[in-house]
Design an enzyme around this catalytic site. Structure first.
Site, mmCIF file in Angstrom:
data_model
loop_
_atom_site.group_PDB
_atom_site.id
_atom_site.type_symbol
_atom_site.label_atom_id
_atom_site.label_comp_id
_atom_site.label_asym_id
_atom_site.label_seq_id
_atom_site.Cartn_x
_atom_site.Cartn_y
_atom_site.Cartn_z
ATOM 1 N N GLU A 47 0.838 -1.192 0.000
ATOM 2 C CA GLU A 47 0.000 0.000 0.000
ATOM 3 C C GLU A 47 0.880 1.251 0.000
ATOM 4 O O GLU A 47 1.898 1.314 0.699
ATOM 5 C CB GLU A 47 -0.874 -0.028 1.256
ATOM 6 C CG GLU A 47 -1.817 1.140 1.406
ATOM 7 C CD GLU A 47 -2.596 1.087 2.707
ATOM 8 O OE1 GLU A 47 -3.718 1.626 2.741
ATOM 9 O OE2 GLU A 47 -2.093 0.510 3.691
ATOM 10 N N LYS A 132 -8.613 3.707 -2.840
ATOM 11 C CA LYS A 132 -9.172 3.195 -1.589
ATOM 12 C C LYS A 132 -10.462 3.940 -1.261
ATOM 13 O O LYS A 132 -10.498 5.168 -1.240
ATOM 14 C CB LYS A 132 -8.155 3.367 -0.468
ATOM 15 C CG LYS A 132 -8.515 2.678 0.849
ATOM 16 C CD LYS A 132 -7.350 2.777 1.826
ATOM 17 C CE LYS A 132 -7.615 2.014 3.107
ATOM 18 N NZ LYS A 132 -6.452 2.073 4.029
ATOM 19 N N CYS A 166 -5.380 -2.471 2.097
ATOM 20 C CA CYS A 166 -5.334 -2.543 3.557
ATOM 21 C C CYS A 166 -6.720 -2.782 4.167
ATOM 22 O O CYS A 166 -7.349 -3.793 3.903
ATOM 23 C CB CYS A 166 -4.691 -1.269 4.105
ATOM 24 S SG CYS A 166 -4.008 -1.442 5.776
#
Length: 339
Positions: A47, A132, A166
């Site tokens: 990430e 994200k 994540c």
């Protein structure tokens, strides 16, 4: 007769050259070449590998951290952009698919950063990107959220490929949205996060989430996690004096590959920098689905109805009907396109 791909995957566990995008892109390119030399067709990175994670959000107050937010904005990248091109060339030269985590700058707002996964084909083509959806906890001080347009699975020579960043690997609906598009290979990108309650084991939490997605979907998950380097610790010690104690806790990073039965394929890597390799045979996804196929016979779509808004969100919807294409959260590659 149906014949599914077999290939070798590589999960990179490494730290960036902190807040130096071009140097980190060079490091990523070198790691792509190393993984390809060991037979990898897919190389997964952590990430926001380029140019690093905003650890200051977890160890200081928002006002103090604001100075570091500015540093991160100045060090972040556009997609596409010159730093991405470095990694695209490595993918093309090595014939590898690459999934790379970056801090992505908005082309229209100096205050908007995205936590983005960039998907690159073996010819250097930009397949797409995923932003994200929801920054986790303290991350809201740094990133804005993506939109549903980037919840996509890419048809590739190594199978249908998707990924999440994540904490959103905990989001059941986001994961199902990818499984429902036929995902067979999932990249889960993470950061090492030693800053946590005393009884929280980050490495185990990462592994648990990967096992859940693989077992539920009967697919392979490649987990790539960053490490906390001495360079990062030294930088954060200028923020708070006890940064070293907070950032050195063990069992904070896990990288590895999980099979469709929820078990590890090969050996994982905990905390240390390196590359994990695993041989993947997608035909192993068939038999487990006879028991539980949550995107097929083992569901009730007359009862459950998931709708995903994949319209790109932009700051302007111009009167002439033109949208700000540069601000779209995702894009679909055109065959042969390499820009």
């Amino acid at each position: 007769m149906l014949k599914l791909p077999r290939f070798r995957a590589a999960a990179v566990q490494a730290s960036p050259v902190y807040l130096n995008a071009s140097a980190t892109a060079d490091k990523a390119a070198s790691l792509v070449h190393e993984a390809a030399a060991n037979g990898a067709r897919l190389v997964a990175f952590p990430e926001v590998f380029v140019p690093g994670y905003p650890y200051w959000n977890w160890i200081t107050d928002p006002v103090t951290g604001s100075v570091w937010f500015e540093k991160l904005v100045k060090s972040s990248v556009l997609v596409p952009g010159p730093e991405i091109d470095i990694v695209r060339k490595a993918a093309r030269d090595s014939g590898c698919y690459v999934v790379l985590g970056v801090n992505e700058r908005s082309p229209v707002s100096l205050g908007a950063l995205y936590n983005t996964l960039v998907f690159i084909g073996p010819d250097g083509t930009l397949l797409g990107k995923h932003r994200k959806l929801v920054p986790t906890w303290a991350e809201k001080l740094t990133w804005t959220g993506g939109d549903g347009s980037s919840l996509r699975v890419y048809e590739t020579e190594i199978g249908r490929l998707g990924g999440l960043a994540c904490g959103e690997n905990t989001n059941t609906l986001a994961r199902f949205a990818l499984l429902g598009q036929g995902e067979l290979v999932h990249v889960a990108s993470y950061i090492s996060l030693p800053v946590a309650p005393p009884d929280y084991d980050m490495a185990e939490a990462i592994k648990l989430r990967a096992i859940a997605h693989s077992f539920e979907g009967k697919i392979f998950t490649i987990v790539s996690c960053s490490t906390v380097s001495e360079e990062i610790i030294a930088a954060m010690q200028t923020v708070v004096p006890d940064a070293r104690a907070r950032l050195q806790r063990k069992s904070s990073a896990f990288s590895g590959v999980i099979g469709p039965d929820g078990r590890l394929v090969g050996e994982p890597l905990i905390d240390d920098e390196g590359i994990v390799y695993a041989d993947i045979d997608l035909e192993r996804c068939i038999q487990p689905k006879q028991m539980h196929d949550i995107v097929g016979h083992y569901n009730r779509f007359d009862i459950f109805d998931l709708r995903v808004n994949r319209r790109p969100q932009a700051p302007l919807d111009l009167a002439d009907g033109e949208r700000l294409a540069a601000e779209q959260a995702s894009f679909v590659s055109v065959p042969g396109r390499t820009e």
